[in-house]
Design an enzyme around this catalytic site. Structure first.
Site: not given
Length: 233
Positions: A73-75, A101
């Protein structure tokens, strides 16, 4: 099957603890602990994507005796992608699936330079994103532990986006995003299609950048539905 989860900037492996009761039988759920937090608190923070992804890939190489899927997720989406590339290039191992994500595909990232922001600006940004408990910032000692890791992660990802290239994985890729996320939309999520030789799909959820906090069950259901399609193929 093993599913390894990669947290967001400043995130903890324990972020994925609630997923433990949701995964199907026969699935081993693991999460990455980045250096400088939780039981790795005294370890130096990673400064570059290579410093972060190389040791993770080394540890993942111990787990190649079973099908392996990544969720980031994200990074964490970028970290998962980089580790997948290393496993493929150095160990000739392809994931069963890569789930990314809350992050735009390579070349489409919208990065706000926050690594040099003041503590108050950084805390305000994190509170607005919704992934960090705002009460954590009320404790001065806790702030001193949390903020350096978050700032280091932002610095890492800002540098990474400036130098990353579109290498390709063999695994099918699914991109998830929140429909109210100010930094990721359908077009930028679909940019992940360019990093796979296999199938690609994009799935939105109601919510902002941390949509997965409120949509955990639906997300995990969709994720394992995707893994089921891969297995049947």
């Amino acid at each position: 099957m093993r599913l390894i989860c990669f947290p967001h900037a400043g995130g903890l492996a324990s972020f994925f603890h609630p997923w433990g009761r949701l995964v199907p039988p026969g699935v081993e759920l693991l999460a990455v602990r980045y250096p400088g937090r939780e039981d790795r608190l005294l370890e130096p923070l990673a400064r570059t994507m290579d410093e972060l992804s190389v040791p993770i890939a080394r540890e993942c190489a111990r787990l190649l005796d079973a099908p392996l899927a990544f969720f980031g997720h994200s990074m964490g989406a970028s970290v998962a992608y980089e580790v997948a590339l290393r496993l493929q290039e150095e160990h000739r191992f392809s994931l069963s699936a890569l789930f990314v994500s809350g992050r735009s595909g390579p070349g489409r990232e919208r990065i706000r330079p926050l690594s040099e922001a003041t503590d108050s600006q950084l805390m305000q940004e994190l509170t607005e994103l919704g992934g960090t408990d705002a009460q954590a910032f009320d404790d001065a000692e806790l702030r001193e532990l949390v903020l350096p890791a978050i700032r280091a992660d932002y610095r890492l990802i800002e540098a990474y986006t400036a130098t990353s290239t579109n290498a390709v994985v063999n695994a099918p890729v699914t991109a998830y995003y929140g429909e109210q996320d100010a930094d990721v939309d359908r077009d930028s999520a679909e940019a992940w299609a360019g990093v796979t030789r296999s199938d690609f799909r994009v799935t939105p959820f109601e919510g902002g950048h941390f949509y997965l906090l409120n949509e955990t069950q639906a997300l995990v259901d969709d994720l394992f539905s995707g893994l089921g399609r891969t297995a049947r193929c």
